[in-house]
Design a protein around this motif. Structure first.
Motif, PDB file in Angstrom:
ATOM      1  N   THR A 124      14.151  38.193   0.004  1.00 45.62           N
ATOM      2  CA  THR A 124      13.226  37.312  -0.337  1.00 45.62           C
ATOM      3  C   THR A 124      12.795  35.934   0.501  1.00 45.62           C
ATOM      4  OG1 THR A 124      14.718  36.146  -1.636  1.00 45.62           O
ATOM      5  CG2 THR A 124      13.175  37.811  -2.650  1.00 45.62           C
ATOM      6  N   LEU A 125      11.861  35.542   0.529  1.00 44.72           N
ATOM      7  CA  LEU A 125      11.617  34.035   1.307  1.00 44.72           C
ATOM      8  C   LEU A 125      10.762  33.250   0.602  1.00 44.72           C
ATOM      9  CD1 LEU A 125       8.913  33.990   2.913  1.00 44.72           C
ATOM     10  CD2 LEU A 125      10.174  35.794   4.359  1.00 44.72           C
ATOM     11  N   SER A 126      10.651  32.038   0.932  1.00 46.91           N
ATOM     12  CA  SER A 126       9.838  30.934   0.217  1.00 46.91           C
ATOM     13  C   SER A 126       8.943  30.374   1.615  1.00 46.91           C
ATOM     14  CB  SER A 126      10.499  29.717  -0.399  1.00 46.91           C
ATOM     15  OG  SER A 126      11.181  30.673  -1.560  1.00 46.91           O
ATOM     16  N   VAL A 127       7.797  30.150   1.215  1.00 50.92           N
ATOM     17  CA  VAL A 127       6.972  29.386   2.543  1.00 50.92           C
ATOM     18  C   VAL A 127       6.241  28.332   1.895  1.00 50.92           C
ATOM     19  CG1 VAL A 127       5.036  29.855   3.992  1.00 50.92           C
ATOM     20  CG2 VAL A 127       6.588  31.775   3.434  1.00 50.92           C
ATOM     21  N   GLU A 128       6.696  27.199   2.215  1.00 54.53           N
ATOM     22  CA  GLU A 128       6.087  26.123   1.851  1.00 54.53           C
ATOM     23  C   GLU A 128       4.789  25.739   2.496  1.00 54.53           C
ATOM     24  OE1 GLU A 128       7.427  23.757  -0.412  1.00 54.53           O
ATOM     25  OE2 GLU A 128       9.287  25.079  -0.485  1.00 54.53           O
ATOM     26  N   LEU A 129       3.734  25.475   1.508  1.00 51.60           N
ATOM     27  CA  LEU A 129       2.490  25.323   1.894  1.00 51.60           C
ATOM     28  C   LEU A 129       2.120  23.930   1.366  1.00 51.60           C
ATOM     29  CD1 LEU A 129       0.504  28.836   1.416  1.00 51.60           C
ATOM     30  CD2 LEU A 129       1.677  27.959   3.649  1.00 51.60           C
ATOM     31  N   PRO A 130       0.939  23.335   2.055  1.00 51.25           N
ATOM     32  CA  PRO A 130       0.719  21.883   1.351  1.00 51.25           C
ATOM     33  C   PRO A 130       0.254  21.996  -0.175  1.00 51.25           C
ATOM     34  CG  PRO A 130      -0.500  22.359   3.372  1.00 51.25           C
ATOM     35  CD  PRO A 130       0.153  23.746   2.759  1.00 51.25           C
ATOM     36  N   ILE A 174       0.520  31.326   5.643  1.00 49.60           N
ATOM     37  CA  ILE A 174       1.665  31.751   5.810  1.00 49.60           C
ATOM     38  C   ILE A 174       2.032  32.269   7.162  1.00 49.60           C
ATOM     39  CG2 ILE A 174       2.847  34.328   5.060  1.00 49.60           C
ATOM     40  CD1 ILE A 174       1.514  33.630   2.333  1.00 49.60           C
ATOM     41  N   HIS A 175       0.883  32.886   7.818  1.00 51.22           N
ATOM     42  CA  HIS A 175       0.971  33.397   9.019  1.00 51.22           C
ATOM     43  C   HIS A 175       1.201  32.371  10.031  1.00 51.22           C
ATOM     44  CE1 HIS A 175      -0.989  34.170  13.050  1.00 51.22           C
ATOM     45  NE2 HIS A 175      -0.899  35.587  12.740  1.00 51.22           N
ATOM     46  N   ARG A 176       0.679  31.149   9.824  1.00 51.72           N
ATOM     47  CA  ARG A 176       1.053  29.995  10.480  1.00 51.72           C
ATOM     48  C   ARG A 176       2.587  29.738  10.470  1.00 51.72           C
ATOM     49  NH1 ARG A 176      -1.862  26.603   8.481  1.00 51.72           N
ATOM     50  NH2 ARG A 176      -0.367  25.658   7.047  1.00 51.72           N
ATOM     51  N   VAL A 177       2.962  29.312   9.348  1.00 48.46           N
ATOM     52  CA  VAL A 177       4.431  28.896   9.133  1.00 48.46           C
ATOM     53  C   VAL A 177       5.401  30.154   9.566  1.00 48.46           C
ATOM     54  CG1 VAL A 177       6.064  28.318   7.284  1.00 48.46           C
ATOM     55  CG2 VAL A 177       3.759  27.623   7.204  1.00 48.46           C
ATOM     56  N   LEU A 178       5.075  31.170   9.375  1.00 53.45           N
ATOM     57  CA  LEU A 178       5.905  32.323   9.800  1.00 53.45           C
ATOM     58  C   LEU A 178       5.894  32.747  11.571  1.00 53.45           C
ATOM     59  CD1 LEU A 178       5.727  34.712   6.890  1.00 53.45           C
ATOM     60  CD2 LEU A 178       7.632  33.053   7.382  1.00 53.45           C
ATOM     61  N   GLY A 179       4.941  31.947  11.938  1.00 58.52           N
ATOM     62  CA  GLY A 179       4.938  32.136  13.597  1.00 58.52           C
ATOM     63  C   GLY A 179       4.207  33.323  13.949  1.00 58.52           C
ATOM     64  N   GLY A 180       3.280  33.985  13.050  1.00 55.62           N
ATOM     65  CA  GLY A 180       2.429  34.944  13.394  1.00 55.62           C
ATOM     66  C   GLY A 180       1.394  34.882  14.712  1.00 55.62           C
ATOM     67  N   ASP A 181       1.293  35.993  15.258  1.00 48.34           N
ATOM     68  CA  ASP A 181       0.550  35.916  16.461  1.00 48.34           C
ATOM     69  C   ASP A 181      -0.665  36.921  16.281  1.00 48.34           C
ATOM     70  OD1 ASP A 181       1.476  38.632  16.818  1.00 48.34           O
ATOM     71  OD2 ASP A 181       2.963  37.961  18.559  1.00 48.34           O
ATOM     72  N   GLY A 182      -1.367  37.038  17.569  1.00 46.26           N
ATOM     73  CA  GLY A 182      -2.666  38.108  17.404  1.00 46.26           C
ATOM     74  C   GLY A 182      -2.312  39.541  17.206  1.00 46.26           C
ATOM     75  N   GLN A 183      -1.010  40.039  17.219  1.00 46.80           N
ATOM     76  CA  GLN A 183      -0.801  41.206  16.537  1.00 46.80           C
ATOM     77  C   GLN A 183      -0.669  41.422  15.085  1.00 46.80           C
ATOM     78  OE1 GLN A 183      -0.647  43.898  18.724  1.00 46.80           O
ATOM     79  NE2 GLN A 183      -1.578  42.313  19.990  1.00 46.80           N
ATOM     80  N   ALA A 184      -0.604  40.615  14.314  1.00 50.84           N
ATOM     81  CA  ALA A 184      -0.626  40.444  12.959  1.00 50.84           C
ATOM     82  C   ALA A 184      -1.715  41.389  12.340  1.00 50.84           C
ATOM     83  CB  ALA A 184      -0.728  38.867  12.440  1.00 50.84           C
ATOM     84  N   VAL A 185      -1.373  41.849  11.069  1.00 53.73           N
ATOM     85  CA  VAL A 185      -2.218  42.757  10.360  1.00 53.73           C
ATOM     86  C   VAL A 185      -2.200  42.191   8.742  1.00 53.73           C
ATOM     87  CG1 VAL A 185      -2.178  44.778  11.959  1.00 53.73           C
ATOM     88  CG2 VAL A 185      -0.560  44.551   9.862  1.00 53.73           C
ATOM     89  N   VAL A 186      -3.135  42.525   8.098  1.00 51.41           N
ATOM     90  CA  VAL A 186      -3.289  42.194   6.804  1.00 51.41           C
ATOM     91  C   VAL A 186      -3.681  43.407   6.061  1.00 51.41           C
ATOM     92  CG1 VAL A 186      -5.615  41.385   6.775  1.00 51.41           C
ATOM     93  CG2 VAL A 186      -4.149  40.438   4.877  1.00 51.41           C
TER      94      VAL A 186
END
Length: 298
Positions: free
Chosen positions: A7-13, A88-100
Motif C-alpha cells: 500500500t502507499l499514500s499519495v498526497e494531493l492538494p 498521482i502520475h506526477r507525484v510518483l514520477g510517471g513518464d510518457g510510458q505510463a498507461v491507464v
C-alpha cells in the motif's frame, strides 16, 4: 512476484489518496481505476499480472472511497477524477510510458484521459463503459436506436435512485448486493462485497460516492481548476485503446460495444468477454489479464 499488494499514500492538494501497488518501483507506471460500487481490490488479479511484466502497478481508491480521503473541495465531476489521476502520475514520477486502465467510473475517467490533449498516458484500457461518442451514434436504424435507448433506460434506473438525498445513502446495504447480482449474473460476489463495504465505512463516504452520479446528472460545473480536463470526457480517446465488455453485462448493454471501434484511433482493439458481466476483471480474470497484458506490451 507476490500477488499480495503493498500500500502507499499519495498526497494531493485536495486529498490523500491511498492505493494498492504491485511490481517494481522503477517500472513504467500503470494506474488502475475502479468504478462503482467497487474498490481498488477488484484489480487483485490484473495487478500482479502486469507486475510480472515489469509494470509499477498502482490502483488508487478513488476520491471518497476509504481509505482515500473525502476531498476538501467536494467536487466529484469527471474533471476532478482526471485531475487526481494526473496528480498521482506526477507525484510518483510517471513518464510518457505510463498507461491507464479503468472500469465503470474508472473507464469514464480513462476514456477522458485518452481524449485529453495534455494527458501523460500513452495507452488506455477501458472496460464496461464505452467512450461517449460510441454511445450516442445514430447510424443504426431508428427502431434499433429506440430499442437500445429504452432498454438502457430500464437498466440505468439506479442512476435516478442515487439522486435521492438520504434515501439512497441509507439503502446502499441492500442496493449494492443487488447491483452486483444483476450486473454480473452468476458471479459469487461475496469477497468483492466485503471490499466494497470496507471502502464505505461512514455516512460521509456513502454520500461521497453517490455524488459522482449527482455531479453527472445535475446542471453544475466543476471547479475552475478542473474544467479544461472535464471538457474531454465527451470525446473519444486519441491514443491506442483496448476496450473490453462482458457479453452478459447487466449494467451497460453489450450492444453499445459494436460502435466503439469506429470512434477509436488506429492500433486500438475491441474485445467481448464471454461468460462475464459488468465486473469482468473479477469474473474472467485469465481472459482479461491476457488481453490487457498483450495490448500493453506490444
Amino acid at each position: 512476484m507476490s500477488a499480495e499488494p503493498s500500500t502507499l499514500s499519495v498526497e494531493l492538494p485536495e486529498l490523500t489518496v491511498s492505493a494498492l501497488t504491485w511490481g517494481p518501483t522503477d517500472g513504467p507506471l500503470a494506474l488502475l481505476l475502479h468504478g462503482y460500487p467497487d474498490s481498488a481490490w477488484s484489480w487483485r488479479h490484473l495487478g500482479p499480472a502486469l507486475a510480472e511484466r515489469g509494470f509499477r502497478v498502482v490502483a488508487p481508491f478513488s476520491r471518497g472511497y476509504a481509505p482515500s480521503g473525502i476531498p476538501a473541495d467536494d467536487d466529484f465531476h469527471i474533471g476532478a477524477l482526471m485531475h487526481d489521476v494526473i496528480g498521482i502520475h506526477r507525484v510518483l514520477g510517471g513518464d510518457g510510458q505510463a498507461v491507464v486502465v479503468g472500469h465503470d467510473w474508472g473507464a469514464l475517467t480513462a476514456n477522458a484521459l485518452g481524449a485529453y490533449r495534455r494527458s501523460p498516458f500513452r495507452a488506455v484500457v477501458s472496460m464496461s463503459v464505452p467512450p461517449v461518442p460510441a454511445m450516442v451514434r445514430t447510424d443504426s436504424p431508428p427502431a434499433v436506436v429506440a430499442r437500445r435507448l429504452l432498454r438502457q433506460a430500464r437498466m440505468s434506473w439506479y442512476m435516478l435512485f442515487n439522486q435521492i438525498p438520504g434515501v439512497a445513502e441509507r439503502s446502499l446495504d441492500r442496493l449494492i448486493p443487488r447491483l452486483w447480482h444483476d450486473w454480473s449474473p452468476g458471479h459469487d460476489a461475496a469477497e468483492d462485497l466485503v471490499h466494497v463495504f470496507d471502502a464505505l465505512p461512514t455516512a460521509a463516504h456513502r454520500r461521497a460516492v453517490l455524488r459522482y452520479y449527482r455531479a453527472l446528472t445535475r446542471p453544475t460545473r466543476p471547479l475552475a481548476r478542473y474544467r479544461e480536463m472535464h471538457d474531454a470526457w465527451r470525446h473519444a480517446p486519441t491514443v491506442p485503446t483496448l476496450y473490453l465488455h462482458g457479453v452478459d453485462d447487466g449494467c451497460m448493454q453489450v450492444g453499445y460495444a459494436g460502435s466503439v471501434r469506429d470512434v477509436l484511433p488506429d492500433d486500438s482493439r475491441v474485445e467481448l468477454i464471454d461468460g462475464a458481466g459488468h465486473f469482468l476483471q473479477v469474473e474472467q480474470p485469465e481472459a482479461v489479464n491476457r488481453l490487457v497484458v498483450e495490448f500493453l506490451t506490444r
